[in-house]
Design a protein around this motif. Sequence first.
Motif, mmCIF file in Angstrom:
data_model
loop_
_atom_site.group_PDB
_atom_site.id
_atom_site.type_symbol
_atom_site.label_atom_id
_atom_site.label_comp_id
_atom_site.label_asym_id
_atom_site.label_seq_id
_atom_site.Cartn_x
_atom_site.Cartn_y
_atom_site.Cartn_z
ATOM 1 N N VAL A 1 0.840 -1.198 0.000
ATOM 2 C CA VAL A 1 0.000 0.000 0.000
ATOM 3 C C VAL A 1 0.873 1.245 0.000
ATOM 4 O O VAL A 1 0.605 2.208 -0.723
ATOM 5 C CB VAL A 1 -0.966 -0.006 1.206
ATOM 6 C CG1 VAL A 1 -1.644 1.338 1.381
ATOM 7 C CG2 VAL A 1 -1.998 -1.111 1.040
ATOM 8 N N LYS A 2 1.942 1.236 0.794
ATOM 9 C CA LYS A 2 2.845 2.394 0.854
ATOM 10 C C LYS A 2 3.487 2.649 -0.510
ATOM 11 O O LYS A 2 3.560 3.796 -0.966
ATOM 12 C CB LYS A 2 3.929 2.180 1.905
ATOM 13 C CG LYS A 2 4.823 3.394 2.091
ATOM 14 C CD LYS A 2 5.849 3.145 3.164
ATOM 15 C CE LYS A 2 6.731 4.327 3.441
ATOM 16 N NZ LYS A 2 7.253 5.036 2.327
ATOM 17 N N LYS A 3 3.921 1.583 -1.176
ATOM 18 C CA LYS A 3 4.517 1.743 -2.505
ATOM 19 C C LYS A 3 3.501 2.306 -3.482
ATOM 20 O O LYS A 3 3.821 3.181 -4.296
ATOM 21 C CB LYS A 3 5.045 0.404 -3.011
ATOM 22 C CG LYS A 3 6.290 -0.062 -2.316
ATOM 23 C CD LYS A 3 6.732 -1.422 -2.826
ATOM 24 C CE LYS A 3 7.916 -1.960 -2.057
ATOM 25 N NZ LYS A 3 8.310 -3.297 -2.508
ATOM 26 N N SER A 4 2.282 1.839 -3.409
ATOM 27 C CA SER A 4 1.227 2.313 -4.305
ATOM 28 C C SER A 4 0.933 3.787 -4.058
ATOM 29 O O SER A 4 0.794 4.578 -5.003
ATOM 30 C CB SER A 4 -0.041 1.482 -4.108
ATOM 31 O OG SER A 4 -1.079 1.974 -4.904
ATOM 32 N N GLU B 1 3.897 10.549 -6.644
ATOM 33 C CA GLU B 1 4.880 10.938 -7.657
ATOM 34 C C GLU B 1 4.191 11.249 -8.993
ATOM 35 O O GLU B 1 4.559 12.195 -9.685
ATOM 36 C CB GLU B 1 5.928 9.834 -7.842
ATOM 37 C CG GLU B 1 6.884 9.709 -6.689
ATOM 38 C CD GLU B 1 7.672 10.978 -6.431
ATOM 39 O OE1 GLU B 1 8.129 11.627 -7.408
ATOM 40 O OE2 GLU B 1 7.818 11.328 -5.256
ATOM 41 N N CYS B 2 3.197 10.454 -9.343
ATOM 42 C CA CYS B 2 2.458 10.679 -10.589
ATOM 43 C C CYS B 2 1.757 12.038 -10.552
ATOM 44 O O CYS B 2 1.788 12.784 -11.525
ATOM 45 C CB CYS B 2 1.448 9.546 -10.797
ATOM 46 S SG CYS B 2 0.515 9.677 -12.326
#
Length: 68
Positions: free
Chosen positions: A42-45, A51-52
């Motif tokens: 979840v953190k990576k997502s 960033e996007c």
Amino acid sequence: MLPFIVGVAAGAAVVYTLGNRKAIKHTLKSGVDKAKELAEDVKKSVDGTIECIKSKKSEKLEVKEEAQ
């Protein structure tokens, strides 16, 4: 009568827990490990989404500056 039933149920739960301590410990550890993996995913997502969004905002600013 109700306090007696509650006491018997609580006592049975304690006996069951003490008797199956290893199985319960293993199950809890497995659950915690899965929760940690899920939290990392979840953190990576979320980081990727942030960033996007940041890159899209900077692209809009660059396009605006070029138009002027």
